[in-house]
Structure formats: structure tokens, C-alpha cells
Design a protein around this motif. Structure first.
Motif, PDB file in Angstrom:
ATOM      1  N   GLY A   1      30.313  41.781  31.709  1.00 52.05           N
ATOM      2  CA  GLY A   1      31.062  42.836  31.049  1.00 52.05           C
ATOM      3  C   GLY A   1      30.747  44.249  31.476  1.00 52.05           C
ATOM      4  N   ALA A   2      29.699  44.456  32.297  1.00 54.65           N
ATOM      5  CA  ALA A   2      29.300  45.837  32.581  1.00 54.65           C
ATOM      6  C   ALA A   2      28.678  46.056  33.948  1.00 54.65           C
ATOM      7  CB  ALA A   2      28.309  46.309  31.510  1.00 54.65           C
ATOM      8  N   PHE A   3      28.489  45.009  34.777  1.00 55.95           N
ATOM      9  CA  PHE A   3      27.665  45.164  35.961  1.00 55.95           C
ATOM     10  C   PHE A   3      28.383  44.669  37.218  1.00 55.95           C
ATOM     11  CE2 PHE A   3      24.979  44.622  32.244  1.00 55.95           C
ATOM     12  CZ  PHE A   3      24.193  45.757  32.311  1.00 55.95           C
ATOM     13  N   LEU A   4      27.912  45.150  38.366  1.00 54.65           N
ATOM     14  CA  LEU A   4      28.513  44.811  39.651  1.00 54.65           C
ATOM     15  C   LEU A   4      28.272  43.357  40.012  1.00 54.65           C
ATOM     16  CD1 LEU A   4      27.688  47.767  42.092  1.00 54.65           C
ATOM     17  CD2 LEU A   4      29.910  47.133  41.170  1.00 54.65           C
ATOM     18  N   ALA A   5      29.271  42.768  40.682  1.00 49.52           N
ATOM     19  CA  ALA A   5      29.147  41.427  41.234  1.00 49.52           C
ATOM     20  C   ALA A   5      30.105  41.316  42.418  1.00 49.52           C
ATOM     21  CB  ALA A   5      29.464  40.357  40.186  1.00 49.52           C
ATOM     22  N   PHE A   6      29.865  40.352  43.285  1.00 55.29           N
ATOM     23  CA  PHE A   6      30.767  40.109  44.409  1.00 55.29           C
ATOM     24  C   PHE A   6      30.567  38.677  44.890  1.00 55.29           C
ATOM     25  CE2 PHE A   6      26.889  41.939  46.169  1.00 55.29           C
ATOM     26  CZ  PHE A   6      26.556  41.043  47.179  1.00 55.29           C
ATOM     27  N   ALA A   7      31.596  38.134  45.524  1.00 54.37           N
ATOM     28  CA  ALA A   7      31.561  36.767  46.050  1.00 54.37           C
ATOM     29  C   ALA A   7      31.179  36.810  47.521  1.00 54.37           C
ATOM     30  CB  ALA A   7      32.915  36.097  45.870  1.00 54.37           C
ATOM     31  N   ALA A   8      30.180  36.005  47.893  1.00 52.27           N
ATOM     32  CA  ALA A   8      29.719  35.932  49.279  1.00 52.27           C
ATOM     33  C   ALA A   8      29.990  34.544  49.829  1.00 52.27           C
ATOM     34  CB  ALA A   8      28.231  36.256  49.370  1.00 52.27           C
ATOM     35  N   PRO A   9      30.565  34.399  51.028  1.00 52.88           N
ATOM     36  CA  PRO A   9      30.810  33.080  51.619  1.00 52.88           C
ATOM     37  C   PRO A   9      29.504  32.450  52.106  1.00 52.88           C
ATOM     38  CG  PRO A   9      31.430  34.811  53.155  1.00 52.88           C
ATOM     39  CD  PRO A   9      31.048  35.499  51.885  1.00 52.88           C
ATOM     40  N   PRO A  10      29.539  31.155  52.428  1.00 52.87           N
ATOM     41  CA  PRO A  10      28.319  30.502  52.938  1.00 52.87           C
ATOM     42  C   PRO A  10      27.842  31.152  54.230  1.00 52.87           C
ATOM     43  CG  PRO A  10      29.968  28.874  52.305  1.00 52.87           C
ATOM     44  CD  PRO A  10      30.642  30.200  52.257  1.00 52.87           C
ATOM     45  N   GLY A  11      26.545  31.060  54.448  1.00 53.11           N
ATOM     46  CA  GLY A  11      25.953  31.626  55.653  1.00 53.11           C
ATOM     47  C   GLY A  11      25.090  32.829  55.358  1.00 53.11           C
ATOM     48  N   ARG A  12      24.744  33.530  56.430  1.00 54.88           N
ATOM     49  CA  ARG A  12      23.917  34.727  56.308  1.00 54.88           C
ATOM     50  C   ARG A  12      24.790  35.957  56.564  1.00 54.88           C
ATOM     51  NH1 ARG A  12      18.510  35.522  56.292  1.00 54.88           N
ATOM     52  NH2 ARG A  12      18.200  33.305  56.732  1.00 54.88           N
ATOM     53  N   HIS A  13      24.731  36.914  55.634  1.00 52.11           N
ATOM     54  CA  HIS A  13      25.629  38.062  55.716  1.00 52.11           C
ATOM     55  C   HIS A  13      24.887  39.338  55.329  1.00 52.11           C
ATOM     56  CE1 HIS A  13      29.040  35.296  56.055  1.00 52.11           C
ATOM     57  NE2 HIS A  13      28.472  34.618  55.067  1.00 52.11           N
TER      58      HIS A  13
ATOM     59  N   ARG B   1      23.574  28.186  45.071  1.00 52.90           N
ATOM     60  CA  ARG B   1      22.199  28.367  45.534  1.00 52.90           C
ATOM     61  C   ARG B   1      22.205  29.357  46.685  1.00 52.90           C
ATOM     62  NH1 ARG B   1      19.799  22.162  45.882  1.00 52.90           N
ATOM     63  NH2 ARG B   1      19.949  21.680  43.650  1.00 52.90           N
ATOM     64  N   GLY B   2      21.121  30.098  46.793  1.00 52.17           N
ATOM     65  CA  GLY B   2      21.015  31.050  47.879  1.00 52.17           C
ATOM     66  C   GLY B   2      19.988  32.121  47.556  1.00 52.17           C
TER      67      GLY B   2
ATOM     68  N   GLY C   1      26.695  30.200  49.620  1.00 54.53           N
ATOM     69  CA  GLY C   1      27.796  31.001  49.111  1.00 54.53           C
ATOM     70  C   GLY C   1      27.848  30.995  47.599  1.00 54.53           C
ATOM     71  N   GLY C   2      28.461  32.004  47.042  1.00 58.79           N
ATOM     72  CA  GLY C   2      28.585  32.095  45.594  1.00 58.79           C
ATOM     73  C   GLY C   2      28.781  33.529  45.165  1.00 58.79           C
ATOM     74  N   VAL C   3      28.682  33.751  43.873  1.00 58.26           N
ATOM     75  CA  VAL C   3      28.877  35.074  43.300  1.00 58.26           C
ATOM     76  C   VAL C   3      27.509  35.722  43.079  1.00 58.26           C
ATOM     77  CG1 VAL C   3      29.782  36.393  41.360  1.00 58.26           C
ATOM     78  CG2 VAL C   3      31.037  34.401  42.211  1.00 58.26           C
ATOM     79  N   VAL C   4      27.291  36.842  43.731  1.00 55.13           N
ATOM     80  CA  VAL C   4      26.062  37.608  43.550  1.00 55.13           C
ATOM     81  C   VAL C   4      26.242  38.517  42.337  1.00 55.13           C
ATOM     82  CG1 VAL C   4      24.498  39.308  44.553  1.00 55.13           C
ATOM     83  CG2 VAL C   4      25.513  37.517  45.996  1.00 55.13           C
ATOM     84  N   VAL C   5      25.315  38.441  41.400  1.00 62.23           N
ATOM     85  CA  VAL C   5      25.356  39.206  40.167  1.00 62.23           C
ATOM     86  C   VAL C   5      24.256  40.258  40.208  1.00 62.23           C
ATOM     87  CG1 VAL C   5      25.008  39.039  37.656  1.00 62.23           C
ATOM     88  CG2 VAL C   5      26.384  37.338  38.837  1.00 62.23           C
ATOM     89  N   SER C   6      24.471  41.379  39.536  1.00 60.81           N
ATOM     90  CA  SER C   6      23.478  42.454  39.546  1.00 60.81           C
ATOM     91  C   SER C   6      23.323  43.039  38.153  1.00 60.81           C
ATOM     92  CB  SER C   6      23.906  43.559  40.522  1.00 60.81           C
ATOM     93  OG  SER C   6      24.887  44.387  39.939  1.00 60.81           O
ATOM     94  N   SER C   7      22.346  43.926  38.021  1.00 60.06           N
ATOM     95  CA  SER C   7      22.183  44.731  36.808  1.00 60.06           C
ATOM     96  C   SER C   7      22.473  46.192  37.107  1.00 60.06           C
ATOM     97  CB  SER C   7      20.764  44.576  36.243  1.00 60.06           C
ATOM     98  OG  SER C   7      19.796  44.931  37.217  1.00 60.06           O
TER      99      SER C   7
END
Length: 329
Positions: A282-294, A232-233, A253-259
Motif C-alpha cells: 500500500g505504500a512502498f516501491l516494488a518491481f517485477a524482475a525476470p529470471p536471471g541476473r540483472h 526465490r532469488g 525472477g519475481g517481484v522485488v519488494v522494498s521499504s
């Protein structure tokens, strides 16, 4: 020289004659030692100028000021929404905004032939729209509906003909000269936190799942994401400069997914520190964000860009040095 003269207007034939005459004149100047130094540079520049002028003047003419180059009302409406709302994408049926008319007016369109990663994006989008799609074939948006795909790509507006009827969740938003605009209230942001993230062992496995995914807000397949997780976030695009994004991420925190297409050259920082990038669906950017505000900054800078600048600078310095060495005493 071995081919027949091109068919067409007198301008085309004049270009063909000028190109051959210029090449012959330059070759003759190179063969005669007395003309090689004094005449060849001037002939080469003159031949090139004539070639470019005769070839380009009819293809890129200066338009008469009587022509109205203003966009139609529907494109003006889309451009105003692009400036006022968060970043989103627009589709037009068939070739309604081609070639590059959306970019000309500051509208983000969903480029199914993305030059940054054409194979992966084409495999994903084409596989959703056509069961037997092959990478390399043109993917055009027609009246075939895929609400999950359109929402995932962040397509908020659709431009169609006036009498076209589009089923829900699309709803009519504007109808004027140029066509009818439909709005998708379920369009996802370009960056978001899906409810669940499932690991994928390879790009092929992620693409296979993505082609069958009925709800990208609920589930995303991410390579190298680890265990299945619920997250959640919120993710907000604070700024979208020319070659990247500045994001504000908050939550548990979690994995942010994009198009946004995944490609070599993307780099990311989290609060100023380097951040590894992942690949989603399979084709788009993603990254892992830790808990909190970043604060996350994504920047697209392929290796060829600084190398090209370095070579350009080296060439300019070499030319300046050669000119200085050959200056009159």
C-alpha cells in the motif's frame, strides 16, 4: 502594523521596528516619482538586508568555538556502522535523533512522516502501532513493540535510554554516553524478494493486509502483480547515490519488494531498458524482475525538478537580457 509589538528580547523588537520602517520607506519612495527610480531599489535591498539580519542573527548565531559540537559516542558508533554496513535504518525512542540529527551524521532513520508520501506511509505505520491512528497525527517511536514492522522497515539499530530493556529479537550491542544501542539481527534489507506475493486489487486492500501481516519476508501484498506466486532469488544494493539505488537482482525472477516510499517521480530501468514500477503493501516501491541476473537502477526525479531548473534558467536569462538592454550607451 496592526498588531502590538512582539514580546521578547530587544532583538525581536528591533526586527519589528526595522520591518515596519523599511516597508514605510519603500512605500514612500514608490509614491514620489523623483525617488522611485533612483532611491527605491537601494531602499528595498537595505530594508530586506536589515530584516533578514535582525530576524536571523539571534536564531542562527555563530557558536562559540568552546562549545563541543562532536556527536556523542553512541551516534559516532551508529555513523561508523552506516558507512561500513549495507544500507539500513535506525530508530531512537521518542525524539532521540530529532530534529534531523540522524541525517546530519549520515545515519538513515525511519521517517514515519515521510515527505515523499506522508499519507500512505503514515496510514501503514500508524495503523500498525495504534488501532485508531489518523493520517496527519505525529507518529513517534515509543516502547510499543512491533518486531515485524521494525524488521520490514530495515531497522537494524535502536537507540534507547541506558536502563531500557528491549525484548528479542533485539540484543544489546553498545552502551556508552548518549544511551544504549540495540541490534535487530532479523532486519530485512531495503529491497528483497519475499517468499510469496499476493495480488491486491487496490491500495486500500493492500494497506489492510499489510497492517495485519505478521511476516513481511514471507508474504507481500502487491497491486497489479497478477497471480499468487512463490519466488526465490537475491537482491543486493550495489550503490546508493543521492537520489536512488543501483541493484543487482539474481534468481528465478519475481517481484522485488522494498521499504522505500512509493511516490510520483520514481523511475526505473532494467539493464538499461525502462521498467514499470509497482506498489507493495500500500505504500512502498516494488518491481517485477525476470529470471536471471540483472542490473536495476532506480532514480527519483520528480517533474517539478526539471521544470524548476528550466524556470530558474529562463529567469536568469531574462535578467541578463534586461541588464544588457539597459546598459549605458
Amino acid at each position: 502594523a496592526a498588531l502590538p509589538p512582539p514580546e521578547g528580547s530587544a532583538w525581536t523588537r528591533a526586527w519589528w521596528i526595522a520591518a515596519l520602517a523599511g516597508a514605510a520607506a519603500c512605500a514612500a519612495a514608490l509614491l514620489l516619482p523623483r525617488l522611485r527610480t533612483a532611491l527605491f531599489p537601494k531602499l528595498a535591498v537595505a530594508a530586506l538586508a536589515a530584516d533578514l539580519f535582525l530576524l536571523g542573527v539571534r536564531f542562527h548565531p555563530a557558536l562559540d568555538p568552546r562549545f563541543d559540537l562532536a556527536p556523542p559516542p553512541v551516534v559516532t558508533w551508529l555513523a561508523e556502522r552506516a558507512r561500513a554496513e549495507r544500507p539500513h535504518r535506525v530508530l531512537a525512542e521518542y525524539q532521540g535523533l530529532m530534529p534531523n540529527l540522524a541525517a546530519l551524521h549520515g545515519v538513515w532513520d525511519a521517517r514515519f512522516h515521510d515527505p515523499m508520501a506522508p499519507a500512505a506511509v503514515s496510514a501503514f505505520v500508524g495503523g500498525r502501532l495504534r488501532p485508531h491512528h489518523r493520517v496527519g497525527r505525529l507518529v513517534l517511536h515509543s516502547n510499543r513493540r512491533d518486531p515485524a514492522l521494525e524488521s520490514y522497515l530495515g531497522v537494524r539499530y535502536l537507540l534507547t535510554r541506558h536502563r531500557r530493556r528491549v525484548p528479542p529479537p533485539w540484543r544489546s550491542a553498545f552502551n556508552h554516553q548518549g544511551g544504549r544501542i540495540w541490534e535487530n539481527p532479523e532486519a530485512l534489507p531495503l529491497f528483497f524478494l519475499p517468499a510469496h506475493v499476493e495480488p491486491a486489487g487496490s491500495q486500500e486492500a493492500a494497506l489492510s493486509r499489510a497492517r495485519l501481516n505478521p511476516d513481511f519476508a514471507a508474504t507481500a501484498a502487491v497491486e497489479g502483480s497478477g497471480e499468487v506466486r512463490t519466488q526465490r532469488g537475491t537482491v543486493r544494493i550495489a550503490r546508493a547515490p543521492a537520489n536512488g539505488f543501483e541493484l543487482e537482482v539474481a534468481g528465478g525472477g519475481g517481484v522485488v519488494v522494498s521499504s522505500v516510499s512509493h511516490a510520483r517521480g520514481w523511475g526505473a530501468t532494467l539493464d538499461g531498458r525502462p521498467l514499470p514500477l509497482l506498489r507493495a503493501n500500500g505504500a512502498f516501491l516494488a518491481f517485477a524482475a525476470p529470471p536471471g541476473r540483472h542490473r536495476v537502477v532506480l532514480d527519483y526525479r520528480p517533474a517539478g525538478w526539471p521544470i524548476g531548473w528550466a524556470l530558474c534558467g529562463a529567469g536568469a536569462l531574462a535578467a541578463a537580457w534586461a541588464a544588457w538592454r539597459r546598459r549605458p550607451g
